[in-house]
Design an enzyme around this catalytic site. Structure first.
Site, PDB file in Angstrom:
ATOM      1  N   GLY A  57      57.531  73.220  33.208  1.00 43.64           N
ATOM      2  CA  GLY A  57      56.629  73.936  32.310  1.00 43.64           C
ATOM      3  C   GLY A  57      55.911  75.084  32.975  1.00 43.64           C
ATOM      4  O   GLY A  57      55.399  75.984  32.311  1.00 43.64           O
ATOM      5  N   ASN A  58      55.865  75.081  34.333  1.00 43.07           N
ATOM      6  CA  ASN A  58      55.266  76.193  35.070  1.00 43.07           C
ATOM      7  C   ASN A  58      56.181  77.408  35.131  1.00 43.07           C
ATOM      8  O   ASN A  58      55.742  78.506  35.493  1.00 43.07           O
ATOM      9  CB  ASN A  58      54.914  75.787  36.498  1.00 43.07           C
ATOM     10  N   SER A  59      57.455  77.230  34.826  1.00 36.41           N
ATOM     11  CA  SER A  59      58.413  78.325  34.929  1.00 36.41           C
ATOM     12  C   SER A  59      57.950  79.549  34.149  1.00 36.41           C
ATOM     13  O   SER A  59      57.602  79.453  32.975  1.00 36.41           O
ATOM     14  CB  SER A  59      59.781  77.900  34.388  1.00 36.41           C
ATOM     15  N   GLY A  71      80.130  97.860  48.141  1.00 36.25           N
ATOM     16  CA  GLY A  71      81.422  97.212  48.343  1.00 36.25           C
ATOM     17  C   GLY A  71      81.634  96.636  49.726  1.00 36.25           C
ATOM     18  O   GLY A  71      82.645  96.947  50.371  1.00 36.25           O
ATOM     19  N   VAL A  72      80.689  95.809  50.185  1.00 33.17           N
ATOM     20  CA  VAL A  72      80.862  95.122  51.467  1.00 33.17           C
ATOM     21  C   VAL A  72      80.548  93.647  51.293  1.00 33.17           C
ATOM     22  O   VAL A  72      79.742  93.263  50.448  1.00 33.17           O
ATOM     23  CB  VAL A  72      79.954  95.710  52.579  1.00 33.17           C
ATOM     24  N   HIS A  94      65.604  81.734  32.380  1.00 36.61           N
ATOM     25  CA  HIS A  94      66.078  80.416  31.962  1.00 36.61           C
ATOM     26  C   HIS A  94      65.153  79.764  30.926  1.00 36.61           C
ATOM     27  O   HIS A  94      65.533  78.796  30.280  1.00 36.61           O
ATOM     28  CB  HIS A  94      66.271  79.492  33.172  1.00 36.61           C
ATOM     29  N   ASP A  97      66.573  85.927  37.312  1.00 35.64           N
ATOM     30  CA  ASP A  97      65.866  84.943  36.479  1.00 35.64           C
ATOM     31  C   ASP A  97      64.581  85.530  35.897  1.00 35.64           C
ATOM     32  O   ASP A  97      63.558  84.849  35.815  1.00 35.64           O
ATOM     33  CB  ASP A  97      65.568  83.670  37.280  1.00 35.64           C
TER      34      ASP A  97
END
Length: 493
Positions: A238-240, A296-297, A137, A167
Site C-alpha cells: 500500500g506504500n507503493s 548499442g553496447v 504497477h 515503474d
C-alpha cells in the site's frame, strides 16, 4: 528471499537507556599535588557526532495533504503469467506487487466470472491542477482509478501514462489549487541521513514512517535504468507510489519495492530517485510515452582482477562485453574490451551508472565517450539512437574432440566446426573443450567460445597462448556463452 513491490503486524519497539554515575575518591584518600608539579592540559571529551532526534510533525503537517490514496479496479486478467527471467537468488524467486493484482512472477489461474480485482497504493500531487505521481504497477491494467485525499474528498482519475522500465506512472484528477509537494535533489542524499515516508500501508491512509538512507545508486535485478535509494524506512503493501521526503520536506524518491522473506517489511526498502521519475513524468505528460537513447553496447562490471588485466589504477568504469553490429558504438569505433570511464565530462565509476545516463540522452544527439583502451584514454563520439525492444537470439554450443591447451590458463580449446557455427551466431573460431585450475576457478565452461584476450581478437590456439603470455599475471578472456558476450579475469599460473 524475495524482492517485493510494496503496493496495497504492527511492531512496537521500546528503547531503554542506562544511567551511569562516577564516584570520586574521598578527601581522606586524596593525595595533594607536589608544590613543584606543573599541571597538564585538561582532558576534554570529544563532542558527540549525533545529538537528539528529529521532530517530523512540521514536515507531515505541510506535506500530508498532498499525499493521496490510490484505489484501483482492475479491468483485465493475465491468467497463467509465467515468472520473468533473471529473478533468481540472491534477490528471490519472484517479484510480487502487494495489494495490486497480476503481479509479475505469479502464476495465476483465474476462474471465469470472478469479480474485478481491487488494489490500493499511494501517490502525491505535483501540480495544483491535479497531476499525481505513483508507481506504474499500481495502475497497470486499471479500468477505474479513484484518488482519495486525506480530507476524505474523492476524485476519479485518468491514467496519463506509465513506464514499466522505471515503474513510474502519472495520473490526473480535475481540481484547482490542490496541495502539492516540493521536489528535492536526491543527488544530495548521503547514507545515514533521515528520511520520511508517507503513504497508505494496508490502506491506512496518511501513515508516517521514518528511517535513514542505507545506500544510494543501488541496482536491483531487471532494473538497470533506476539507481535506487535504499532505506530502512518501514514500507509495506500500500506504500507503493508514495513519496520519500528529506528533512527539508522535499520529495527525493518514490517508494517502490521491498526486499522480504515474508512479504512484509524487513528493513530493506527501495525508492526511485525523484529526478529519474521527473524525467519520465515530463515525457509522459508531453507525449504519453517515454523515449530512451542507446548506443548499442553490452556491459559488465569491473572488478580488481579485470582492472589489473586492463592496466587500470583501480576498478572503475563500464567494461564493454559486446558491441551491436552497425549500432552507434560500432560506428563510433568502440569495441569489446573498451572501458567507458566518462560520458560528456561526467566520470563513470561503475557499469550501473551508464544505462541511466545514456537512456536520458535524446535520440539523435551526439555524446562524447571517454574510453580506456590499450592502457590509455581516448575520446570517441557516438550518435545516440532510440531504444527498441530487443529479441532473444539464444543459441547453444557444444564441444567435442581434441584440442590445444594454453597450459597457464587451465583450459583446452579446439577450432569451432562449420556445422557448429551454423548453430551459433558468433565471430569466434575457438571453443572450450575442457577446463581446470585457473579457468575452472574463473567459471569458464566447456562450450564457451573464446573471442579474444584483453580486447584483442584471437583466432587460433597459438594466438590465444601468445596473447595470454603478453598479458602478465591476469588475463581478461573475452567469452561468448549463448547470445551473451562478457569478460572473465583469469589469474594465470
Amino acid at each position: 528471499m524475495a524482492l517485493e513491490r510494496c503496493s496495497g503486524r504492527f511492531l512496537l519497539v521500546a528503547l531503554s537507556g542506562l544511567a551511569l554515575s562516577a564516584c570520586s575518591p574521598s578527601a581522606s584518600t586524596a593525595v595533594p599535588p607536589a608544590a613543584n608539579t606543573v599541571p597538564g592540559p585538561a582532558a576534554t571529551a570529544p563532542a558527540p557526532m549525533v545529538t537528539g532526534l528529529p521532530d517530523f510533525t512540521g514536515l507531515v503537517e505541510r506535506n500530508g495533504p498532498a499525499v493521496v490514496n490510490v484505489q484501483v479496479v482492475e479491468g483485465k486478467r493475465n491468467a497463467g503469467r509465467q515468472q520473468a527471467p533473471g529473478m533468481e537468488d540472491p534477490f528471490g524467486d519472484f517479484f510480487r506487487r502487494f495489494g495490486i493484482p497480476n503481479a509479475p512472477g505469479q502464476q495465476q489461474q483465474q476462474p471465469r466470472n470472478q469479480p474485478p480485482a481491487r488494489g490500493v497504493g499511494s501517490g502525491f500531487i505535483v501540480t495544483p491542477d491535479g497531476y499525481i505521481m505513483t508507481n506504474a504497477h499500481v495502475v497497470r491494467d486499471a479500468s477505474e482509478v479513484v484518488v482519495k485525499m486525506n480530507d476524505r474528498r474523492e476524485y476519479p482519475a485518468k491514467v496519463v501514462g506509465l513506464d514499466e522500465r522505471t515503474d513510474v506512472a502519472v495520473i490526473k484528477i480535475d481540481g484547482k489549487n490542490l496541495p502539492t509537494v516540493r521536489i528535492g535533489d536526491p543527488g544530495a542524499l548521503r547514507p545515514g541521513q533521515w528520511v520520511v515516508a508517507i503513504g497508505s500501508p494496508f490502506g491506512m491512509e496518511n501513515s508516517v514512517t521514518a528511517g535513514i538512507v542505507s545506500a544510494t545508486a543501488r541496482t536491483l535485478p531487471s532494473d538497470q535504468y533506476v539507481p535506487f535509494i535504499q532505506t530502512d524506512v518501514a514500507v509495506n503493501p500500500g506504500n507503493s507510489g508514495g513519496p520519500l521526503f528529506n528533512l527539508n520536506g522535499e520529495v527525493v524518491g518514490i517508494n517502490s519495492q521491498i526486499y522480504s522473506q515474508s512479504g512484509g517489511y524487513m528493513g530493506l526498502s527501495f525508492a526511485i530517485p525523484i529526478d529519474v521519475a521527473n524525467g519520465v513524468r515530463t515525457q509522459l505528460v508531453a507525449k504519453g510515452r517515454v523515449t530512451r537513447g542507446k548506443i548499442g553496447v553490452g556491459l559488465q562490471p569491473m572488478d580488481a582482477a579485470l582492472a589489473e588485466s586492463f592496466g587500470l589504477d583501480r576498478p572503475r568504469g563500464a567494461l564493454i562485453g559486446s558491441v551491436e553490429k552497425g549500432g552507434p558504438a560500432d560506428k563510433a569505433g568502440l569495441k569489446e574490451g573498451d572501458i567507458i570511464v566518462g560520458v560528456d565530462g561526467r566520470k563513470i565509476e561503475s557499469d550501473i551508472e551508464l544505462p541511466a545516463i545514456i537512456s536520458a540522452i535524446a535520440p539523435g544527439k551526439d555524446t562524447t565517450l571517454e574510453v580506456w583502451r590499450d592502457r590509455n584514454t581516448r575520446k570517441l563520439t557516438a550518435r545516440v539512437i532510440e531504444m527498441k525492444p530487443e529479441g532473444d537470439n539464444s543459441a547453444s554450443e557444444t564441444g567435442k574432440g581434441g584440442g590445444a591447451e594454453p597450459a597457464s590458463l587451465g583450459l583446452s580449446v579446439r577450432p569451432l566446426q562449420p556445422d557448429e557455427r551454423q548453430q551459433v551466431d558468433t565471430e569466434g573460431t575457438l571453443v572450450v573443450e575442457d577446463v581446470e585450475g585457473p579457468a575452472a576457478r574463473a567459471q569458464i565452461q566447456p562450450g564457451d567460445i573464446i573471442l579474444g584476450v584483453n580486447g584483442t581478437r584471437v583466432k587460433t590456439a597459438a594466438e590465444l597462448s601468445a596473447a595470454a603470455k603478453k598479458s602478465g599475471k591476469v588475463v581478461a578472456l573475452q567469452v561468448q556463452r549463448g547470445d551473451r558476450q562478457f569478460f572473465v579475469a583469469i589469474r594465470a599460473e
